[in-house]
Design an enzyme around this catalytic site. Structure first.
Site, PDB file in Angstrom:
ATOM      1  N   SER A 180       6.607   7.016  12.105  1.00  0.00           N
ATOM      2  CA  SER A 180       6.502   8.451  11.840  1.00  0.00           C
ATOM      3  C   SER A 180       6.835   9.197  13.116  1.00  0.00           C
ATOM      4  O   SER A 180       6.631   8.669  14.222  1.00  0.00           O
ATOM      5  CB  SER A 180       5.079   8.810  11.393  1.00  0.00           C
ATOM      6  OG  SER A 180       4.886  10.222  11.384  1.00  0.00           O
ATOM      7  N   TYR A 195      -4.107   8.653  13.469  1.00  0.00           N
ATOM      8  CA  TYR A 195      -2.894   8.440  12.684  1.00  0.00           C
ATOM      9  C   TYR A 195      -1.686   8.339  13.613  1.00  0.00           C
ATOM     10  O   TYR A 195      -0.884   7.399  13.516  1.00  0.00           O
ATOM     11  CB  TYR A 195      -2.684   9.559  11.667  1.00  0.00           C
ATOM     12  CG  TYR A 195      -1.361   9.430  10.942  1.00  0.00           C
ATOM     13  CD1 TYR A 195      -1.135   8.372  10.064  1.00  0.00           C
ATOM     14  CD2 TYR A 195      -0.317  10.326  11.162  1.00  0.00           C
ATOM     15  CE1 TYR A 195       0.081   8.223   9.420  1.00  0.00           C
ATOM     16  CE2 TYR A 195       0.901  10.184  10.523  1.00  0.00           C
ATOM     17  CZ  TYR A 195       1.098   9.126   9.660  1.00  0.00           C
ATOM     18  OH  TYR A 195       2.308   8.962   9.025  1.00  0.00           O
ATOM     19  N   ASP A 248      -3.150  -6.708  -0.944  1.00  0.00           N
ATOM     20  CA  ASP A 248      -3.824  -5.736  -0.076  1.00  0.00           C
ATOM     21  C   ASP A 248      -3.579  -6.156   1.368  1.00  0.00           C
ATOM     22  O   ASP A 248      -4.085  -7.196   1.813  1.00  0.00           O
ATOM     23  CB  ASP A 248      -5.327  -5.727  -0.387  1.00  0.00           C
ATOM     24  CG  ASP A 248      -6.106  -4.723   0.458  1.00  0.00           C
ATOM     25  OD1 ASP A 248      -5.524  -4.133   1.390  1.00  0.00           O
ATOM     26  OD2 ASP A 248      -7.304  -4.544   0.195  1.00  0.00           O
ATOM     27  N   ALA A 259       4.415  -0.508  -2.572  1.00  0.00           N
ATOM     28  CA  ALA A 259       5.541  -0.167  -3.449  1.00  0.00           C
ATOM     29  C   ALA A 259       5.125   0.539  -4.731  1.00  0.00           C
ATOM     30  O   ALA A 259       5.970   0.804  -5.585  1.00  0.00           O
ATOM     31  CB  ALA A 259       6.325  -1.429  -3.790  1.00  0.00           C
ATOM     32  N   ARG A 309      -2.396  -1.464  -6.388  1.00  0.00           N
ATOM     33  CA  ARG A 309      -2.554  -0.912  -7.743  1.00  0.00           C
ATOM     34  C   ARG A 309      -1.645  -1.640  -8.733  1.00  0.00           C
ATOM     35  O   ARG A 309      -0.483  -1.289  -8.911  1.00  0.00           O
ATOM     36  CB  ARG A 309      -2.274   0.590  -7.716  1.00  0.00           C
ATOM     37  CG  ARG A 309      -3.288   1.351  -6.880  1.00  0.00           C
ATOM     38  CD  ARG A 309      -3.010   2.841  -6.856  1.00  0.00           C
ATOM     39  NE  ARG A 309      -1.801   3.172  -6.111  1.00  0.00           N
ATOM     40  CZ  ARG A 309      -1.415   4.420  -5.841  1.00  0.00           C
ATOM     41  NH1 ARG A 309      -2.135   5.438  -6.270  1.00  0.00           N
ATOM     42  NH2 ARG A 309      -0.319   4.649  -5.161  1.00  0.00           N
ATOM     43  N   PRO A 341      10.052   8.928   9.761  1.00  0.00           N
ATOM     44  CA  PRO A 341      10.329  10.216   9.132  1.00  0.00           C
ATOM     45  C   PRO A 341       9.452  11.340   9.679  1.00  0.00           C
ATOM     46  O   PRO A 341       8.355  11.103  10.192  1.00  0.00           O
ATOM     47  CB  PRO A 341       9.987   9.971   7.653  1.00  0.00           C
ATOM     48  CG  PRO A 341       9.721   8.504   7.526  1.00  0.00           C
ATOM     49  CD  PRO A 341       9.321   8.030   8.877  1.00  0.00           C
ATOM     50  N   GLY A 342       9.947  12.558   9.516  1.00  0.00           N
ATOM     51  CA  GLY A 342       9.150  13.747   9.760  1.00  0.00           C
ATOM     52  C   GLY A 342       8.582  14.254   8.445  1.00  0.00           C
ATOM     53  O   GLY A 342       8.217  13.458   7.566  1.00  0.00           O
TER      54      GLY A 342
END
Length: 248
Positions: A134, A147, A54, A8, A33, A177-178
């Protein structure tokens, strides 16, 4: 509702957090992060709870979930957004460590998070898991190798969740998504080569993180008897290419 989003700190995850908070929901924003999370939490206010986590580290997941305040523990929506692509070299040249990182994050991390949150959803008889897939999980392309394979795992894992969860009241969706711009995705893939990353979107009008966030919100706010098994989005500038044929 209480929404738990991995990855996020930027991109899709940060925009999804904004969308859910804007519409009156509580969001656990998790990522590695912590500085980025603190900035986002300051922007979103008390409706956002930052949680350093993580997904590639089982101990990190366990520790983070144990730190959740009691009032934040009933997760209604888990969004497995943490993920990445590394490199576009052909399989015979791609660094093995890049493959291992993608598998650890996109597959193992997603599975661990799901397994950690899912039992409580089933016990309550309600909940939703949104996994970020994806179009690369549906359609192969040169350089997509591991991937694309990790995103195919996401799709099949989500469909198999549906097989197991039938009748439990818990839903699962693969959001695929593309071409999507305005995030760190390509910068990470090209390991900081901003010129190479920018070239991916040259002359296009790609999807945006906001498009993906609004889609996730729509899925999450459908009536509880409706399950979106898989949803695939592309910008209008993207389509399908001919088969890859090498000629001599």
């Amino acid at each position: 509702m209480i929404v738990f989003i991995t990855g996020a700190s930027a991109g899709f995850g940060a925009e999804m957090a904004r969308t859910f908070v804007k519409n009156g929901h509580q969001v656990v924003i998790s990522a590695r992060r912590s500085e980025r999370l603190a900035e986002l939490a300051a922007e979103l206010g008390e409706a956002a709870l930052p949680l350093e986590l993580d997904v590639t580290d089982p101990a990190s997941i366990a520790d983070a979930l144990a730190m959740l305040p009691q009032s934040w523990r009933q997760i209604d929506v888990l969004i497995n957004n943490a993920g990445l692509a590394l490199g576009t070299k052909p399989a015979q040249e791609a660094p093995l460590e890049d493959w291992e990182t993608m598998i650890a994050t996109n597959c193992a991390g997603l599975a661990r998070m799901t397994r950690a949150i899912l039992p409580a959803m089933v016990e309550r008889g309600s909940g939703l898991v949104i996994n970020l897939g994806s179009v690369a999980g549906h359609y192969p392309y040169p350089g997509g190798n591991v991937y694309g394979a990790t995103k195919a795992f996401v799709e099949q894992f989500t469909l198999n969740l549906r097989a197991d969860l039938a009748g439990t009241g818990v839903r699962a969706t693969n959001l695929a998504p593309g071409l999507c711009g305005g995030t760190e995705f390509s910068n990470v893939r090209f390991k900081g080569d901003d010129a190479a990353a920018a070239k991916v979107y040259e002359g296009t009008t790609p999807l945006t993180a906001k498009d993906i966030a609004e889609t996730a919100y729509w899925i999450a706010t459908l009536p509880p008897h409706v399950n979106v098994n898989s949803i695939e989005l592309m910008p209008t500038c993207q389509g399908f290419a001919p088969f890859n044929i090498k000629r001599v």
